[in-house]
Design an enzyme around this catalytic site. Structure first.
Site, PDB file in Angstrom:
ATOM      1  N   ASP A 114       4.194  -3.774 -16.846  1.00  0.00           N
ATOM      2  CA  ASP A 114       2.886  -3.574 -16.202  1.00  0.00           C
ATOM      3  C   ASP A 114       2.416  -2.141 -16.430  1.00  0.00           C
ATOM      4  OD1 ASP A 114       1.467  -3.761 -12.867  1.00  0.00           O
ATOM      5  OD2 ASP A 114       0.659  -4.410 -14.796  1.00  0.00           O
ATOM      6  N   LYS A 117       0.859  -1.194   0.000  1.00  0.00           N
ATOM      7  CA  LYS A 117       0.000   0.000   0.000  1.00  0.00           C
ATOM      8  C   LYS A 117       0.893   1.241   0.000  1.00  0.00           C
ATOM      9  CE  LYS A 117      -0.584  -0.288   5.009  1.00  0.00           C
ATOM     10  NZ  LYS A 117      -1.543  -0.437   6.112  1.00  0.00           N
ATOM     11  N   VAL A 118       0.305   2.336  -0.457  1.00  0.00           N
ATOM     12  CA  VAL A 118       1.050   3.594  -0.558  1.00  0.00           C
ATOM     13  C   VAL A 118       0.424   4.619   0.397  1.00  0.00           C
ATOM     14  CG1 VAL A 118       1.789   5.426  -2.102  1.00  0.00           C
ATOM     15  CG2 VAL A 118       1.632   3.081  -2.956  1.00  0.00           C
TER      16      VAL A 118
HETATM   17  C1  LIG Z   1       4.317   8.256  -5.557  1.00  0.00           C
HETATM   18  C2  LIG Z   1       3.956   6.930  -5.759  1.00  0.00           C
HETATM   19  C3  LIG Z   1       2.578   6.917  -5.727  1.00  0.00           C
HETATM   20  N1  LIG Z   1       1.720   5.867  -5.895  1.00  0.00           N
HETATM   21  C4  LIG Z   1       0.396   6.147  -5.849  1.00  0.00           C
HETATM   22  N2  LIG Z   1      -0.520   5.164  -6.012  1.00  0.00           N
HETATM   23  C5  LIG Z   1      -0.126   3.830  -6.462  1.00  0.00           C
HETATM   24  C6  LIG Z   1      -1.130   2.809  -5.942  1.00  0.00           C
HETATM   25  C7  LIG Z   1      -0.890   1.461  -6.572  1.00  0.00           C
HETATM   26  C8  LIG Z   1      -0.920   1.548  -8.066  1.00  0.00           C
HETATM   27  N3  LIG Z   1       0.062   2.505  -8.539  1.00  0.00           N
HETATM   28  C9  LIG Z   1      -0.087   3.840  -7.994  1.00  0.00           C
HETATM   29  C10 LIG Z   1      -0.061   7.457  -5.626  1.00  0.00           C
HETATM   30  C11 LIG Z   1       0.829   8.482  -5.451  1.00  0.00           C
HETATM   31  N4  LIG Z   1       2.153   8.195  -5.527  1.00  0.00           N
HETATM   32  N5  LIG Z   1       3.231   9.035  -5.406  1.00  0.00           N
HETATM   33  N6  LIG Z   1       0.182   9.659  -5.251  1.00  0.00           N
HETATM   34  C12 LIG Z   1      -1.249   9.476  -5.361  1.00  0.00           C
HETATM   35  C13 LIG Z   1      -1.471   7.988  -5.575  1.00  0.00           C
END
Ligand SMILES: c1cc2nc(N[C@H]3CCCNC3)c3c(n2n1)NCC3
Length: 322
Positions: free
Chosen positions: A147, A37-38
């Site tokens: 991907d 998760k982010v």
């Molecule tokens: C850096 C990495 C990252 N990843 C994010 N979301 C990811 C969640 C999983 C799929 N790829 C994208 C988001 C972000 N960021 N910023 N900001 C808003 C949403």
């Protein structure tokens, strides 16, 4: 899970102290990826807002981080890594990836939320150009992302001139250039395995296919391949993808330039050997020339239920071509 010898030591320094020493971590989730998760976090010293991806330690997790770190050096179109921590929570060893925070969010969300003025073919060309620059950087270092999809393409800010960057290297793969040339004495011709002879040089081509699906959607609002009755990938949809069967329905495509359709046809070429290369794409007239500012009506398909359906179908098209 025990870490194999190959990945035990990162080829760069990582921090082993608690991430909370340098960052304040919030529970606010920015998004959920397949492998972690982010969250949002703030660097204490600079008050800078960052994104934090927490991944359970494993060979796969380590490969993702090693490739992402290698990829983001020297390219502004790849989400930048700021810090990497190895922390233990309870009995779980975790890898914590601190990245620049992409406040502009995912590619399609931004287009879907566009209400004040029409989205144009020229803007679509600008988006494809930024994706192409990220993909060119990877392909030139003999790496494939594998991907490419809208959730992994993020804008830095909500500003007009925001940059679009690529993230999530969980499926990325380095080429076989570490493979010894075939005339190396270790390969006795009688015993050399077929996969050594036909090393999968087509990994890069699957990135081009995904770009074709994304470009098609940017120009009309729906995917080129879909299963009629919705749901995840159907047998019918897989057949259409394998056969490269798709149309440019007149209603949405009559105002789109021939140059754009030429690029899509070259990207959605079934045979990976004759599919467009990233260098061909960077030099094509549609990206090198001035693209008309033709308005594109994409809102038809960006309303919510179709939107989820479309994300399923893009991921399916990626897997079918992998
Ligand atoms: C850096 C990495 C990252 N990843 C994010 N979301 C990811 C969640 C999983 C799929 N790829 C994208 C988001 C972000 N960021 N910023 N900001 C808003 C949403």
């Amino acid at each position: 899970e025990n870490i194999s010898e190959k990945y035990r030591q990162f080829p760069f320094p990582t921090r082993h102290n608690a991430i909370t020493d340098e960052y304040e971590v919030s529970e606010e989730s920015l998004g959920i990826g397949i492998n972690g998760k982010v969250l949002t976090c703030w660097q204490r010293a600079t008050k800078r807002k960052c994104a934090l991806k927490i991944i359970k330690d494993s060979d796969k997790a380590r490969r993702e981080i090693i490739l992402h770190k290698k990829a983001c050096e020297g390219c502004v179109y790849i989400v930048q890594i700021l810090d990497i921590y190895e922390n233990i929570f309870g009995e779980n060893r975790c890898l914590l990836l601190v990245m620049e925070c992409m406040d502009g969010g995912e590619l399609f969300n931004r287009i879907r939320n566009r209400r004040d003025r029409p989205y144009t073919e020229r803007e679509a060309a600008n988006v494809i150009l930024m994706i192409a620059k990220a993909v060119a950087h990877l392909h030139h270092m003999d790496m494939a992302h594998r991907d490419l999809k809208p959730e992994n393409l993020l804008f830095t800010t909500n500003a007009e001139d925001a940059l679009l960057k690529l993230t999530d290297f969980g499926f990325a793969k380095e080429g076989n250039n570490e493979q010894r040339p075939l005339n190396t004495p270790c390969y006795t011709p009688y015993y050399v395995a077929p996969e050594i002879l036909s090393h999968d040089k087509y990994d890069k081509a699957c990135d081009i296919w995904s770009m074709g699906v994304i470009m098609y959607i940017l120009l009309c609002g729906y995917p080129p391949f879909f299963s009629i009755h919705g749901g995840t990938i159907s047998a019918g949809m897989k057949t259409k993808i394998k056969a490269g069967e798709y149309q440019f329905p007149k209603a949405e495509w009559k105002n789109v330039s021939e140059e754009a359709k030429t690029v899509i046809r070259k990207m959605l070429t079934v045979d990976p050997a004759t599919r467009a290369t990233i260098d061909w794409i960077l030099r094509c007239p549609w990206l090198a020339g001035t693209v008309p500012e033709t308005p594109i009506d994409i809102h038809s398909m960006f309303d919510s239920e179709n939107y989820e359906q479309m994300q399923i179908e893009i991921a399916a098209a990626n897997h079918a071509q992998r």
